[in-house]
Every structure is written in C-alpha cells, then in structure tokens.
Design a protein around this motif. Structure first.
Motif: not given
Length: 237
Positions: A69-83
């Motif tokens: 329910k929080n696309p912006e938080r999801l995007q940040r979390a995915v980028l953080e995981l990749h990093a």
C-alpha cells in the motif's frame, strides 16, 4: 569518420589476400569481433547480475507484500536491497549500450557519399555481389531474391533466423529456470506478464534491422547477434 574509414580500409587491405573483393566485409566482421571482445567483461558482469537479481526475487516479493500500500516506500526498499547486495538493475543494459556507438558509426560511414570532403571509397566495396552501402530494398530492385545481392541478403536472413531461434530456446529455458515470482496473493507484478511473453521473441526483431540498414551495418548486427547467442549459452550454462 575519416579515421574510422581509414581503419576499415587498412583492415580490408590486410584481409584482401584471403577474402578478395569481400575483404572490407571481412574487416567489418573482424571489427565487430574486436568490439565484442572489449565489451565481454561487461557481458560477464551482466550475466552475474542477472543471476544475482534472480536470487533476490523472493526477498523482493516479500517487500512487495510488506509495502503493497506504499509504492514509494517499496521503491526505496528495493533500491536499498540492490545497493546492499551490490546488484545493479541496469547492468544488463551496459553491453548493448556500449555497442551503439560502433553500430551508428558504421551506419553513417556507409550511408555517406563523402567523407572529409572526398568521395567515400568504402561504398565501392562489396560482399560478393552486394554493395556494402546498399540495402535490402536495393537488392530487390536489382535482380530480386534470386539476384546476386538478393542471395546475400537471403543468406543473412537465414543466419539471423537460426540465431534468433537458438536465442529463443535459451530465453525460454532461462525463464523456466528462473520464473518471475508473483508480487503477493498470487498476483503477478503489473506489466511483467506482457514482458515475459514478448522477451523470447526479441531476437527476431533483428531481421527488421538487417532489412533497413546498409549492408555494412547489417553485417555488424548479424555478427554481434550471433556472438551474443554463443556468449549467453556459455555464461548462463
């Protein structure tokens, strides 16, 4: 352009004893192989990145469930995981992007009637009966499919079709071994379904490129496509 034209001419002169009037075509194939050798480290890195991204899919699916329910938080979390895992989502694009300058250079070189204010002598070179500056439409207007130039293009199309079929099987096998996980509740990630259906057929689009660009650029595309297929088979085994 003048420097590159001189390089192709020099390579053609070196290969002329072996390939005769098709020496310039052989020089383009050799040039393509040299470009692919230079790009090979990036291709190896892209293959490692693809495997790493496949291994991250379960964790990304969990993040999608957690932040549905929080696309912006999801995007940040995915980028953080990749990093965190040192995996670049764009690493798979680098080999193709690095080859574009060489392709466009060949395209413009064999599309220009003059280079440095002088006549472009490269346009006089041929691959058997087909001029390197000609296109598929020119071959059709000069003898049709059974004409000298037409036979050259039909052979190239057959090679591309064979390579594309091989790449199709590789892609289908790879996608079967590393299926895309659903985002959650059994629902697929939006857009992934369409991409999954189209991806195996991407190699066949090379046929369109070969048909519309000068023969010299088509040789680059065919050689590079064949190289990519063999490279993928080796790196993803």
């Amino acid at each position: 352009m003048s420097v590159f034209a001189s390089l192709v001419e020099r390579l053609a002169d070196l290969l002329q004893p072996l390939f005769g009037t098709s020496a310039a075509a052989a020089a383009i194939v050799l040039f393509t192989a040299l470009v692919r050798l230079l790009v090979h480290p990036l291709s190896r890195a892209a293959a490692r990145g693809q495997k790493a991204r496949a291994e991250l899919q379960p964790r990304i699916a969990e993040l999608r469930r957690k932040h549905a329910k929080n696309p912006e938080r999801l995007q940040r979390a995915v980028l953080e995981l990749h990093a965190e895992e040192k995996v670049s989502p764009l690493s798979g694009c680098l080999p193709s992007l690095c080859q574009l300058p060489a392709f466009f250079l060949l395209y413009h070189l064999f599309s220009s009637s003059t280079i440095g204010g002088e006549a472009n002598e490269l346009l006089s070179h041929r691959l058997l009966a087909a001029p390197l500056g000609g296109r598929w439409s020119d071959a059709l207007g000069d003898g049709g499919l059974l004409g000298g130039a037409g036979v050259v293009y039909v052979t190239l199309f057959a090679v591309v079709a064979g390579v594309a079929a091989f790449s199709y099987r590789l892609t289908k096998r790879s996608m079967a071994e590393r299926p895309v996980l659903p985002a959650g509740d059994g629902e697929a990630v939006p857009g992934i379904g369409a991409i999954t259906k189209v991806m195996p057929f991407m190699s066949f689009f090379t046929l369109v490129t070969v048909a519309v660009v000068p023969l010299a650029a088509a040789l680059y595309v065919v050689t590079s496509t064949a190289w990519s297929a063999v490279e993928r088979a080796v790196l993803h085994r």
